[in-house]
Design an enzyme around this catalytic site. Structure first.
Site, PDB file in Angstrom:
ATOM      1  N   ARG A  41      -8.142   2.833  -1.000  1.00 54.85           N
ATOM      2  CA  ARG A  41      -7.510   2.525  -1.936  1.00 54.85           C
ATOM      3  C   ARG A  41      -8.482   2.909  -3.523  1.00 54.85           C
ATOM      4  O   ARG A  41      -9.637   2.578  -3.163  1.00 54.85           O
ATOM      5  CB  ARG A  41      -7.252   1.252  -2.188  1.00 54.85           C
ATOM      6  CG  ARG A  41      -6.153   0.439  -3.550  1.00 54.85           C
ATOM      7  CD  ARG A  41      -5.701  -0.913  -2.892  1.00 54.85           C
ATOM      8  NE  ARG A  41      -4.311  -0.231  -2.331  1.00 54.85           N
ATOM      9  CZ  ARG A  41      -3.266  -1.618  -2.455  1.00 54.85           C
ATOM     10  NH1 ARG A  41      -3.745  -2.010  -3.229  1.00 54.85           N
ATOM     11  NH2 ARG A  41      -2.489  -1.293  -1.024  1.00 54.85           N
ATOM     12  N   LYS A  77      -9.031  -1.677   5.859  1.00 58.23           N
ATOM     13  CA  LYS A  77      -8.259  -0.874   4.850  1.00 58.23           C
ATOM     14  C   LYS A  77     -10.151  -1.299   4.050  1.00 58.23           C
ATOM     15  O   LYS A  77     -11.065  -1.408   3.952  1.00 58.23           O
ATOM     16  CB  LYS A  77      -8.026  -2.085   3.838  1.00 58.23           C
ATOM     17  CG  LYS A  77      -7.266  -1.624   2.528  1.00 58.23           C
ATOM     18  CD  LYS A  77      -5.976  -1.226   3.274  1.00 58.23           C
ATOM     19  CE  LYS A  77      -5.167  -0.157   2.343  1.00 58.23           C
ATOM     20  NZ  LYS A  77      -3.690   0.116   2.904  1.00 58.23           N
ATOM     21  N   ASP A 114      -4.133   6.173   0.808  1.00 58.62           N
ATOM     22  CA  ASP A 114      -3.763   5.370   0.159  1.00 58.62           C
ATOM     23  C   ASP A 114      -3.318   5.357  -1.391  1.00 58.62           C
ATOM     24  O   ASP A 114      -3.602   6.180  -2.094  1.00 58.62           O
ATOM     25  CB  ASP A 114      -4.458   3.844   0.223  1.00 58.62           C
ATOM     26  CG  ASP A 114      -3.583   2.716   0.450  1.00 58.62           C
ATOM     27  OD1 ASP A 114      -3.517   1.813   1.526  1.00 58.62           O
ATOM     28  OD2 ASP A 114      -3.668   1.970  -1.265  1.00 58.62           O
ATOM     29  N   SER A 145       0.773  11.669   4.303  1.00 63.03           N
ATOM     30  CA  SER A 145       1.770  10.641   5.393  1.00 63.03           C
ATOM     31  C   SER A 145       3.198  10.001   4.089  1.00 63.03           C
ATOM     32  O   SER A 145       3.553   9.611   4.895  1.00 63.03           O
ATOM     33  CB  SER A 145       0.828   9.862   5.190  1.00 63.03           C
ATOM     34  OG  SER A 145       0.078   8.722   4.522  1.00 63.03           O
ATOM     35  N   THR A 149       6.146   8.174   5.922  1.00 62.03           N
ATOM     36  CA  THR A 149       6.053   6.677   5.034  1.00 62.03           C
ATOM     37  C   THR A 149       7.666   6.539   4.996  1.00 62.03           C
ATOM     38  O   THR A 149       8.100   5.587   4.422  1.00 62.03           O
ATOM     39  CB  THR A 149       5.735   6.218   4.016  1.00 62.03           C
ATOM     40  OG1 THR A 149       3.527   6.521   4.503  1.00 62.03           O
ATOM     41  CG2 THR A 149       5.512   4.623   3.591  1.00 62.03           C
ATOM     42  N   ASN A 259       2.507  -2.257   0.230  1.00 63.62           N
ATOM     43  CA  ASN A 259       1.578  -2.979   0.846  1.00 63.62           C
ATOM     44  C   ASN A 259       1.605  -4.616  -0.026  1.00 63.62           C
ATOM     45  O   ASN A 259       0.944  -4.761  -1.219  1.00 63.62           O
ATOM     46  CB  ASN A 259       0.400  -2.854   1.677  1.00 63.62           C
ATOM     47  CG  ASN A 259       0.569  -1.263   2.151  1.00 63.62           C
ATOM     48  OD1 ASN A 259       1.346  -1.662   3.280  1.00 63.62           O
ATOM     49  ND2 ASN A 259      -0.305  -0.300   1.959  1.00 63.62           N
TER      50      ASN A 259
HETATM   51  N1  PHE Z   1      -1.724   3.728   3.307  1.00 64.20           N
HETATM   52  C1  PHE Z   1      -1.770   3.732   4.784  1.00 64.20           C
HETATM   53  C2  PHE Z   1      -0.865   2.456   4.358  1.00 64.20           C
HETATM   54  O1  PHE Z   1      -1.225   0.734   3.851  1.00 64.20           O
HETATM   55  C3  PHE Z   1      -2.682   4.131   5.321  1.00 64.20           C
HETATM   56  C4  PHE Z   1      -2.350   5.394   5.802  1.00 64.20           C
HETATM   57  C5  PHE Z   1      -1.983   6.282   5.908  1.00 64.20           C
HETATM   58  C6  PHE Z   1      -3.612   5.131   7.284  1.00 64.20           C
HETATM   59  C7  PHE Z   1      -2.419   7.946   6.601  1.00 64.20           C
HETATM   60  C8  PHE Z   1      -3.785   6.410   7.939  1.00 64.20           C
HETATM   61  C9  PHE Z   1      -3.028   6.970   7.590  1.00 64.20           C
HETATM   62  O2  PHE Z   1      -0.497   1.869   6.179  1.00 64.20           O
END
Ligand code: PHE
Length: 348
Positions: A41, A77, A114, A145, A149, A259
Site C-alpha cells: 500500500r 502487508k 494494493d 489482479s 478480485t 480491506n
Molecule cells: N491487495 C491484495 C489483497 O488485499 C493483495 C494482493 C493481490 C497480494 C494479489 C498478492 C497478489 O488481497
C-alpha cells in the site's frame, strides 16, 4: 482483532528507505500456512505510526483471508508512507527501497498490488526482489489482479442475494458501489452486465464520466451510505463503516472487497443487531490473492484460475448456512473457520 500485551505478529520491520527517505513497513502477521502474502500500500499518512497501525491490522486480515481461501500462504502487508509531492523518479527510489526490504525477508513475505500501487509498480519492485506477484506479463508476471478480485466479489454478491432473496440472479438488484478504483470499475462492469442497477461514488469526482459510460448512476459520496439499496459494496479504502453510522445505512447486506472496511471489530456486531448481513471483507476480497497464487504459483490456466476464484461464493454460502443453523453471526463463523485452520497447522 485481538488485543494482548504480546505482539500478535510474527515479525514487523520498519525502515527509513535509504534512497527515498520514506518510512516503509513490512508486517508479517503469520507464516503458519506458508509465505505471507499481502499487497503493498502506498499512500500518505499524517504520522508514520498511522501507517504502522494500518500495516498491523491489514496484515492480520490477510492471514484470515488466505486461511479461509484455503491457500498455503500466510498474511502480511507492506505500507509505504508516501512523502508529500512525490516525483516520478522518487517513486522509483521508493519502490526500490521497498523491494530491498522485501528481499531481506528472504521469501517470508511476497508482495502484490494494493491501494496506490499497480502491476507496473510491481515490475519496479521486481528489479530488487523476486518475491513479488502481478508484474506485467512482459516482465514474467501475470498482470493486474483487479479482475480476479472483482470476479470473487460478484460471486459473493450472488451468494448473498441467493441467501436473502432466493435467487442469485442480479437482474434489477440495486447495488451501491463505494469506491470506483481499479477493482470497483470491474465490479461495476460485471454487475451491469448481469442486469444489476449500479449506483457509484468515489472521492475522485473525475471518475464520474467513466462510471456513467458503464451505465452506472453517479451519487455524491456524502449520500452513498444512506442511499436505499440491496447490497452496499465497499470497494475503496478502509474504515468506511462506523458504529455511529450503522443506523443511517439503508441496505440489506454489505458485500465488498475493501480491506478493513469496518472502523472497528465491534461494527460487525452492530450491523448484525441492525439486521444487516455483513459478508467478511477478508473472504469477499480474496480473489486477487487466490488468482495470483493460482496463476503464478500453481501455473493454472485462466479457466481453472477463475473456477478457484469463484469458490469464494461457495465458501461464503457455507458460512451463511452454518450461521443460520448455529444462530451465530456470519462474521463469527468466518473468523472461527479461519482460526481453526490456522490452529490445525500449529498457530498459537
Ligand atoms: N491487495 C491484495 C489483497 O488485499 C493483495 C494482493 C493481490 C497480494 C494479489 C498478492 C497478489 O488481497
Amino acid at each position: 482483532m485481538n488485543s494482548t500485551a504480546t505482539l500478535a505478529h510474527q515479525r514487523v520491520e520498519i525502515v527509513r528507505g535509504p534512497r527515498s527517505g520514506a518510512t516503509i513497513i513490512a508486517a508479517i502477521h503469520s507464516t503458519t500456512l506458508g509465505p505471507a502474502l499481502g499487497g503493498c500500500r502506498l499512500r500518505p499518512y499524517e504520522h508514520w505510526q498511522d501507517g504502522l497501525a494500518d500495516a498491523l491490522r491489514l496484515s492480520e486480515a490477510m492471514t484470515y483471508k488466505t486461511s479461509l481461501a484455503g491457500l498455503d500462504n500466510g498474511g502480511g502487508k507492506m505500507v509505504i508512507v508516501q512523502p508529500p509531492a512525490l516525483e516520478p523518479a522518487a517513486r522509483e527510489d521508493l519502490l526500490h527501497d521497498a523491494g530491498d526490504l522485501i528481499e531481506t525477508l528472504g521469501g517470508e513475505y511476497v508482495t502484490g498490488p494494493d491501494i496506490g500501487t499497480s502491476s507496473l509498480d510491481m515490475a519496479v519492485i521486481g528489479h530488487r526482489t523476486r518475491h513479488v506477484f502481478c508484474r506485467p506479463e512482459s516482465e514474467g508476471g501475470t498482470g493486474d489482479s483487479s479482475f480476479d478480485t472483482a470476479l470473487g466479489v460478484v460471486e459473493a454478491i450472488r451468494t448473498v442475494t441467493d441467501h436473502l432473496y432466493g435467487s442469485a440472479d442480479l437482474t434489477g438488484r440495486r447495488l451501491a458501489l463505494v469506491g470506483f478504483g481499479r477493482v470497483g470499475e470491474v465490479i461495476a462492469h460485471l454487475a451491469v452486465a448481469s442486469g444489476g442497477e449500479v449506483i457509484v461514488t468515489d472521492i475522485d469526482p473525475a471518475r464520474r464520466e467513466r462510471a456513467e459510460q458503464l451505465g452506472c448512476r453517479w451519487i455524491d459520496p456524502a449520500l452513498a451510505l444512506s442511499t436505499p439499496t440491496d447490497i452496499l459494496v465497499p470497494a475503496g479504502s478502509g474504515g468506511l463503516l462506523t458504529a455511529a453510522g450503522v443506523s443511517s445505512l439503508r441496505c440489506a447486506a454489505i458485500v465488498g472487497p475493501a480491506n478493513n472496511q469496518l472502523a472497528s471489530d465491534e461494527v460487525a456486531e452492530a450491523l448484525h443487531a441492525a439486521g444487516i448481513l455483513w459478508a467478511p471483507d477478508y473472504l469477499v476480497g480474496a480473489g486477487g490473492v487466490v488468482g495470483a497464487g493460482a496463476r503464478e504459483l500453481d501455473r493454472l490456466p485462466p479457466d481453472q484460475t477463475q473456477d478457484r476464484v469463484r469458490r469464494i461464493g461457495q465458501t461464503l454460502g457455507d458460512i451463511l448456512t452454518r450461521s443460520v443453523a448455529q444462530h451465530v453471526p456470519p462474521h463469527r463463523v468466518a473468523l472461527h473457520t479461519a482460526r481453526r485452520r490456522l490452529a490445525a497447522f500449529g498457530q498459537p
